[in-house]
Scaffold this motif. Structure first.
Motif, PDB file in Angstrom:
ATOM      1  N   SER A 164       0.848  -1.195   0.000  1.00 43.40           N
ATOM      2  CA  SER A 164       0.000   0.000   0.000  1.00 43.40           C
ATOM      3  C   SER A 164       0.887   1.250   0.000  1.00 43.40           C
ATOM      4  O   SER A 164       2.107   1.153   0.128  1.00 43.40           O
ATOM      5  CB  SER A 164      -0.917  -0.017   1.216  1.00 43.40           C
ATOM      6  OG  SER A 164      -0.129  -0.156   2.375  1.00 43.40           O
ATOM      7  N   GLU A 165       0.259   2.405  -0.096  1.00 44.31           N
ATOM      8  CA  GLU A 165       1.059   3.629  -0.199  1.00 44.31           C
ATOM      9  C   GLU A 165       1.981   3.782   1.005  1.00 44.31           C
ATOM     10  O   GLU A 165       1.569   3.574   2.152  1.00 44.31           O
ATOM     11  CB  GLU A 165       0.140   4.848  -0.302  1.00 44.31           C
ATOM     12  CG  GLU A 165       0.945   6.106  -0.576  1.00 44.31           C
ATOM     13  CD  GLU A 165       0.121   7.384  -0.533  1.00 44.31           C
ATOM     14  OE1 GLU A 165      -0.361   7.740   0.545  1.00 44.31           O
ATOM     15  OE2 GLU A 165      -0.024   8.003  -1.604  1.00 44.31           O
TER      16      GLU A 165
ATOM     17  N   ALA B 208       5.442   8.772   1.448  1.00 43.60           N
ATOM     18  CA  ALA B 208       4.845   9.477   0.307  1.00 43.60           C
ATOM     19  C   ALA B 208       4.102  10.729   0.772  1.00 43.60           C
ATOM     20  O   ALA B 208       3.887  11.659  -0.018  1.00 43.60           O
ATOM     21  CB  ALA B 208       3.897   8.541  -0.445  1.00 43.60           C
TER      22      ALA B 208
ATOM     23  N   ALA C 140       5.435  12.695  -2.212  1.00 45.24           N
ATOM     24  CA  ALA C 140       4.624  12.565  -3.433  1.00 45.24           C
ATOM     25  C   ALA C 140       4.048  13.918  -3.838  1.00 45.24           C
ATOM     26  O   ALA C 140       3.748  14.771  -2.995  1.00 45.24           O
ATOM     27  CB  ALA C 140       3.491  11.566  -3.194  1.00 45.24           C
TER      28      ALA C 140
ATOM     29  N   GLY D 208       7.942   6.674  -4.568  1.00 44.38           N
ATOM     30  CA  GLY D 208       6.876   6.008  -3.824  1.00 44.38           C
ATOM     31  C   GLY D 208       6.961   4.496  -3.837  1.00 44.38           C
ATOM     32  O   GLY D 208       6.108   3.816  -3.264  1.00 44.38           O
TER      33      GLY D 208
END
Ligand code: FES
Length: 572
Positions: free
Chosen positions: A2-3, A7, A11, A35
Motif C-alpha cells: 500500500s502507499e 509518500a 509525493a 513512492g
C-alpha cells in the motif's frame, strides 16, 4: 504494497513536496522518491560516551547494505544514547526521556520503518518502548557482548567480577594494586557486558519478544556473524514494511510470557521486569508482576553464566547459542506469536545443538530448579517486590532478622565500614530513598556492599532490601523494587533499625513483624526524600512529577500507551 507513509512527504508536485525531496536528495537516486522504495531509519545509539555501543556505526553500515540490496533507502538516525557506567546519577533516570525523544523523531520524520541499534542496558528498552508507541515496522539489532577478558589466567566477568574483587579488597584478600591492575583486562573488545547482565538479558528479551532475527541475540560484537546478521536485518525490515508487519502484531501477551520464560532459563537480570512492564504498557498489553512469578516459577535455569553461574556470553555462543538453550525447553514456549519474520520463534528451535553441556545445562540437570524472578508481597511491599533466587544464597531465602536502616546511599557509604556498627550476619540491611521518585531515577544500588565487619568474618551474603534496582551483573540475597517506594509513601519509610523483618521466598512474603495498628502510628522518615528528589526544573522535575511505580514499569504516566504513526500537519 500500500502507499508508503513517506509518500506523505515526497509525493506530488507542490512546493512542500519539492522542499522535502530537494533537501534529501544529496546523492540519492532519482527513484528514491517515486513512492516504491521504503525509507528506513536506522535508530542508532552509537556514542563515544556509551562505550558499549561505540561500534554501532560499523554495524549500521551493514544494515544499510541490506536495506539497499532489498530496495529500501537507509537513513542513519543518531538517537539519544545512555552509557550505563558513565552517567550520574543513573541511566534509568533518562530511559523514558530517550524513549520519548526516539518516539517523537520516528513519528516526525518521513520514514516507513525502523531498525533499532542498541546494546548497553537502557538502550534496547528505550528503543523498544519508542517503537511500540509509534508502531511502525521495527526490528532490533542487538549490538552483542564483548569477548572474554582474562586476568592472571582467569576469565573476568564485566560487572560481576568488579563486585567480587572490590569485596576482596575490602576484606583484605586482594591488594588495591592488583585490583587496579585487573581494570585493563576486563574490557577486552567492542561490545556490551559479557555476563548475563542487563544488556545481555535485554538482547534475549528482544529475541524472545520476536523483535530480532531469530538466532541473533548473544552473537559477540567482535564476531563477523554479527555483521552478517545486521546485513540480513536490513533485508528483513524491507520485507516487514512490504508485509505491513508491526510491533503490535509481534509483541502480544504471549510474546511477553515467552520473554519471561527465556529470562528465567538464562538467569537474566531483574531489570528486565521494569523494562518489560514499560514496553507492555506502551502496547496496552496487560502484563503484571504476577505474570513474572506465575510463568517463570518452574522454569529451570539452564545457562551457567555469571552472575548466577560460571561462564560468560562468548561461552554461550560457543556452546550453541541462545536458540540451542531455549530449544531445551521448547515445550514451555507459546507458539502463536510471530517474530519479525512472520513465523513463530518456536519454528526456529529445531536443529540447534548444544556443544557444551557445562555451559548450557539440560532440563534434567539444571543449574537450579524454579529460576524465575520471584514476586514478594506483604506489609513491607503491598504493591510487590522482587528477588532473583538464582543469584541468592539458598539458605537465606527464608530468613528472619533485625533491620539496619540506611536513609540514603551516602548514609550507607558513611557507615558501612564502621567496625562499631551494630550488625551480625542475621541483620537485614535496608536502604530507602532509592526508588524512581526518591533518588530520583531508581539507581542500581540495591546490591549494597556488606559491612566490613561482616566481610572480615568471611561472610559473603546477607539479606538486603531496597526500593532501588541492582545491576544485572550483581548477585546476593537482594530484594529490590519494593513498591510503593519510600518517597511515594510506601511502608519502607516506616521501618526502624531493630524492627524484625521476615522473608519467606518459597511463600512469596516480605513483612515487618509489627502490627498494622503500630505501623499506622509511625510517621515516615523524611530523610527518605532528599534534596536530590526535589528538582525544580528540567527533565528531573518532569520525571519526578510523573514517574510511576516500579511495579508497573516506572514509565511516565503520560507516556503509557501509543500515539501511532500518524503524520502531523505540514511544516511550511
Ligand atoms: Fe554497558 Fe554493561 S555497562 S552493558
Amino acid at each position: 504494497m500500500s502507499e508508503l507513509r513517506s509518500a506523505q512527504w515526497y509525493a506530488g508536485s507542490d512546493r512542500n513536496a519539492y522542499l522535502h525531496r530537494a533537501w534529501m536528495r544529496r546523492g540519492l537516486p532519482e527513484d528514491a522518491f517515486d513512492g516504491t522504495k521504503p525509507h528506513i531509519a536506522i535508530a542508532n545509539t552509537a556514542s563515544d560516551l556509551t562505550p558499549c555501543n561505540a561500534h554501532l556505526n560499523e554495524v549500521s553500515e551493514y544494515v544499510q547494505k541490506g536495506i539497499w540490496e532489498a530496495g529500501g533507502i537507509p537513513l542513519n538516525l543518531p538517537v539519544l544514547s545512555l552509557g550505563e557506567t558513565q552517567v550520574k546519577p543513573t541511566a534509568m533516570l533518562w530511559r523514558n526521556m530517550a524513549a520519548m525523544a526516539i518516539e517523537e523523531m520516528l513519528r516526525a520524520n518521513p520514514i516507513d520503518g525502523v531498525v533499532l541499534l542498541g546494546g548497553c542496558d537502557k538502550t534496547i528498552p528505550a528503543l523498544l518502548m519508542a517503537a511500540a508507541s509509534v508502531n511502525l515496522p521495527a526490528i532490533v539489532v542487538p549490538g552483542g557482548p564483548m569477548l572474554t577478558g582474562t586476568f592472571r589466567g582467569e576469565a573476568l566477568g564485566c560487572g560481576t567480577d568488579v563486585w567480587r574483587l572490590s569485596e576482596e579488597v575490602r576484606s583484605g584478600q586482594l591488594s588495591n594494586e592488583q585490583f587496579i591492575k585487573s581494570e585493563s583486562s576486563m574490557i577486552r573488545s567492542k561490545g556490551h557486558c559479557n555476563t548475563m547482565g542487563t544488556a545481555s538479558t535485554m538482547a534475549v528479551v528482544a529475541e524472545a519478544l520476536g523483535m530480532t532475527i531469530p538466532g541473533f541475540a548473544g552473537t559477540p560484537a567482535a564476531d563477523a556473524r554479527l555483521l552478517a546478521l545486521s546485513h540480513q536485518t536490513g533485508r528483513q525490515i524491507v520485507e516487514m514494511i512490504s508485509a505491513d508487519r508491526r510491533p503490535s502484531q509481534i509483541m502480544v501477551k504471549e510474546s511477553f510470557l515467552n520473554a519471561i520464560i527465556a529470562v528465567a532459563a538464562v538467569g537474566g537480570s531483574t531489570n528486565s521486569v521494569v523494562h518489560l512492564l514499560a514496553i507492555a504498557g506502551r502496547l496496552g498489553v496487560d502484563l503484571t508482576l504476577e505474570d513474572f512469578d506465575r510463568v517463570g516459577r518452574d522454569i529451570p535455569l539452564l545457562a551457567n553464566l555469571q552472575p548466577a553461574g560460571k561462564f560468560l556470553m562468548e561461552d554461550l555462543f560457543r556452546a550453541g547459542g541462545l536458540l540451542a538453550l531455549l530449544s531445551q525447553i521448547s515445550e514451555r514456549f507459546f507458539s502463536t506469536p510471530i517474530t519479525v519474520t512472520g513465523k513463530p520463534l518456536t519454528d526456529y528451535f529445531a536443529g540447534n545443538d548444544v556443544f557444551d553441556t557445562a555451559v548450557i545445562r539440560s532440563p534434567g540437570q539444571p543449574l537450579m530448579e524454579g529460576a524465575g524472578i520471584a514476586v514478594l508481597r506483604g506489609n513491607l511491599a503491598p504493591n510487590g517486590a522482587i528477588i532473583k533466587p538464582s543469584a541468592a544464597t539458598p539458605a537465606l531465602l527464608t530468613h528472619r532478622g533485625p533491620a539496619l536502616v540506611f536513609d540514603s546511599i551516602e548514609d550507607l557509604h558513611n557507615r558501612i565500614d564502621d567496625l562499631e556498627l551494630d550488625v551480625t550476619p542475621d541483620t537485614v540491611l535496608v536502604l530507602r530513598g532509592c526508588g524512581p521518585k526518591g533518588y530520583p531515577g531508581m539507581p542500581e544500588v540495591g546490591n549494597m556492599p556488606l559491612p566490613k565487619k561482616i566481610l572480615e568474618q568471611g561472610i559473603r551474603d546477607m539479606v538486603r532490601i531496597s526500593d532501588g534496582r541492582m545491576s544485572g551483573t550483581a548477585y546476593g540475597t537482594i530484594i529490590l523494587h519494593v513498591s510503593p517506594e519510600s518517597a511515594a509513601g510506601g511502608p519502607l519509610a516506616l521501618v526502624r533499625t531493630g524492627d524484625i523483618i521476615a522473608l519467606d521466598v518459597p511463600n512469596r512474603t516480605l513483612n515487618i513483624e509489627i502490627s498494622d495498628a503500630e505501623l499506622a502510628l509511625r510517621t515516615p522518615n523524611n530523610a527518605t526524600t532528599s534534596a536530590y528528589a526535589k528538582p525544580v526544573r528540567g527533565w528531573s522535575k518532569l520525571y519526578v512529577d510523573h514517574v510511576q511505580g516500579a511495579d508497573t514499569g516506572a514509565d511516565l504516566d503520560f507516556l503509557v500507551g501509543s500515539s501511532g504513526d500518524a503524520v502531523n500537519r505540514e511544516s511550511h
